[in-house]
Design an enzyme around this catalytic site. Sequence first.
Site, PDB file in Angstrom:
ATOM      1  N   GLY B  11       0.807  -1.225   0.000  1.00  0.00           N
ATOM      2  CA  GLY B  11       0.000   0.000   0.000  1.00  0.00           C
ATOM      3  C   GLY B  11       0.835   1.267   0.000  1.00  0.00           C
ATOM      4  N   ILE B 139       2.362   2.139   6.594  1.00  0.00           N
ATOM      5  CA  ILE B 139       1.744   3.060   7.550  1.00  0.00           C
ATOM      6  C   ILE B 139       1.213   2.294   8.752  1.00  0.00           C
ATOM      7  CG2 ILE B 139       1.094   4.839   5.867  1.00  0.00           C
ATOM      8  CD1 ILE B 139      -1.836   3.834   6.230  1.00  0.00           C
ATOM      9  N   ASP B 140       0.946   1.002   8.592  1.00  0.00           N
ATOM     10  CA  ASP B 140       0.360   0.206   9.681  1.00  0.00           C
ATOM     11  C   ASP B 140       1.308   0.020  10.858  1.00  0.00           C
ATOM     12  OD1 ASP B 140      -2.077  -0.184   8.429  1.00  0.00           O
ATOM     13  OD2 ASP B 140      -1.329  -1.887   7.282  1.00  0.00           O
ATOM     14  N   MET B 184      -7.352   3.475   9.731  1.00  0.00           N
ATOM     15  CA  MET B 184      -6.882   2.230   9.117  1.00  0.00           C
ATOM     16  C   MET B 184      -6.200   1.318  10.140  1.00  0.00           C
ATOM     17  SD  MET B 184      -5.368   3.106   5.344  1.00  0.00           S
ATOM     18  CE  MET B 184      -6.459   3.325   3.921  1.00  0.00           C
ATOM     19  N   GLN B 296      -5.248   9.315   4.920  1.00  0.00           N
ATOM     20  CA  GLN B 296      -4.285   9.086   5.996  1.00  0.00           C
ATOM     21  C   GLN B 296      -2.975   8.477   5.505  1.00  0.00           C
ATOM     22  OE1 GLN B 296      -6.017   5.943   8.775  1.00  0.00           O
ATOM     23  NE2 GLN B 296      -7.441   5.889   7.075  1.00  0.00           N
ATOM     24  N   ARG B 297      -2.994   7.857   4.342  1.00  0.00           N
ATOM     25  CA  ARG B 297      -1.749   7.264   3.871  1.00  0.00           C
ATOM     26  C   ARG B 297      -1.086   8.083   2.759  1.00  0.00           C
ATOM     27  NH1 ARG B 297      -3.927   1.813   0.672  1.00  0.00           N
ATOM     28  NH2 ARG B 297      -4.254   2.811  -1.324  1.00  0.00           N
TER      29      ARG B 297
END
Lengths: 403, 403
Positions: B11, B139-140, B184, B296-297
């Site tokens: 992603g 990002i996670d 997310m 957000q990403r």
Amino acid sequence: MRNLLVAQSGGPTSAINATLAGIVMYAQISEKVDRILGAVNGIEGVLEERFLDLGSRIRNAEELQYLCQTPAAALGSCRMKLSGEEQMEKIVGILKQNEISWFVYIGGNDSMDTVAQLSAYCVEKHIEGLSVMGAPKTIDNDLMGTDHCPGFGSAAKYIGITFAELERDCHVYDKKAVTIVEVMGRNAGWLTAASALSRVNGGNGPDLIYLCEAPLSTERFLQDIRRELGRKDAVLVAVSEGVKTPDGKYLSESVQANAEDGFGHAYIAGAARILEELVRKKIGCKARAIELNLMQRCAAHIRSSTDISESRMLGMKAAEAAVAGYSGKMSSIIRLSDEPYEVRYGLTEISRVANLEKKVPDDWMNAEKNDVNEKMMAYLRPLILGEGGVVYRNGIPAQMVLY
Amino acid sequence: MRNLLVAQSGGPTSAINATLAGIVMYAQISEKVDRILGAVNGIEGVLEERFLDLGSRIRNAEELQYLCQTPAAALGSCRMKLSGEEQMEKIVGILKQNEISWFVYIGGNDSMDTVAQLSAYCVEKHIEGLSVMGAPKTIDNDLMGTDHCPGFGSAAKYIGITFAELERDCHVYDKKAVTIVEVMGRNAGWLTAASALSRVNGGNGPDLIYLCEAPLSTERFLQDIRRELGRKDAVLVAVSEGVKTPDGKYLSESVQANAEDGFGHAYIAGAARILEELVRKKIGCKARAIELNLMQRCAAHIRSSTDISESRMLGMKAAEAAVAGYSGKMSSIIRLSDEPYEVRYGLTEISRVANLEKKVPDDWMNAEKNDVNEKMMAYLRPLILGEGGVVYRNGIPAQMVLY
């Protein structure tokens, strides 16, 4: 004592506190103004005498800066519409009692109705020594009597940047996919049009732009999408929340109606979600709906410097005009030139503004009504210029909280 | 000729191109690297020999800057997992044919599986002169073997700022209202925890934070909301998209199951929308669901300078290690101190990373599991420090488009 009262109303924006700051600034330099007061929660707060002494809350340049960069109404807001002579009489009584000579109300069309009613009441009842002025505000940009509205430029900048970023995000996979982004605007498509600003540096921006001013049929939408999917993988669409079907109903209503037919939707679906589902069902490719939601009106970290500066000026102009004895008018922007961008500040009769809506002209869209044209771009481009100047602490913009 | 190949996968983030930039920078200073190539669409593009000559595309400091500030993978991405010896053989053949001595793959857990498989294959088959290295990205923030992940800091900054702005927006009306923001994270709650960063300057931030690591029952949620509504008007909630019910199912699954029972939901509802509906039905006050969605990403305009700088360093570190002969490892961040924030860069065995997930430790949440605690805050605070440095043109950040 001769005091100046200010209040804020309607939906939040990133610039409404800059207008408040402009009024505070004018009060600080005027010899005539003794105290600057703020009513909490708009005209509701006036009726309940919830007043703050703003002079003691905003004491220096740093606090003014923090106020300017704080999104949403620092004095709170309300959705109240005035009705009846009794309310008017009560308000005037409260203003007199608090030695308020000037009242500036910052807001949109509904708030300008309050200004119109209150100023008309003062004339009718021969009330002396009370000026009631409006200062414009709305991200929707739908106020008549001003070239554009404070708050719109910052929202437009957020939207333009977000579409530029989403274009890059959607571009990374080589699979067919349609991304539909819903932008605020029930009856005016200005904010949705601002998605085209993502193209100013050569990007594609949205492939399709549907404003609420132009009716959208399911057939035309699917035809447009199919054509775009024929020439590229990632199709990006901007749609107004208030886009309507050819029979004049909101697209979202059309599905709620289905719900009554026993279709059983528990949630009110927005326009983007309905179109997403349509793509999935009728075309069968990946589809995603995105709502810019409250972020588009409160993303103060990416405010337009042009917007903030003009918003401040419009607050100063309204306060100056009030103290000079004007009443029943709204401060406004008159555009002299697109490039170089040049404006001057004026006053508009409140009757030309209250309860009216300015929509996107038909000839600012393309012939197919699925995009905007150069007239719109020339209008939009200057409004998002300038960035930075936001003071951060610990990685987050500093804010001013008044109550 | 000895060439360095880079590809991106998984992603999009706001920092993945900074890692790419770091690799390009290292290639430009290394005497050993003849050409720096980029594969379009990750390992898929390697298999199809879709290579770009990055040296001729990124020629100077200005272009490097534009690359660094462009969100999402400039080389495109894929979701492909390697399988079978035949694919491996083909890839190695293509790499050899293009005189590639070093391959750096930027990505998350799945991409590190590709690095693990490919590097193990090279060892097994005694293939000489080919190093395969990983550079982290997600990002996670759920990668093992590194203190935190490139892209996370920028997403965390976006989330912290957005919650601070939403708090102001929600505060303006004096009516009871619950705003539920979905963040997310299917299996790791790091991004949702970042909502607490909105408090670093004294704000309240979200009143409740539900991470996907802690099960959430309807009863407990309603109890929490009722308590908060008892002490304030505007309640702000952060919830992970992957929050689960006590029986271990995703909250969103629980409603989809209802759909099969004839409830007839046409849309897959996210966690926030389900909780919104619950508040409306069981408590009866105004409720609103917000999804931070792709923004957000990819909100690179508000990237964390710390994140961008570290992401660049991790790209350089992976390239440097590859050229030094390392293979089957991932560049990583080792934190030495929270305050003053201090890190060094290291290498992690790829087997410690591939296909694993790092979750939020239980004791980084409060006892009630509806907030995070100081351990989490100490970890998060340094990651969002630093802003600015983005070059704008015409009011929109300049971008670099490679294909």
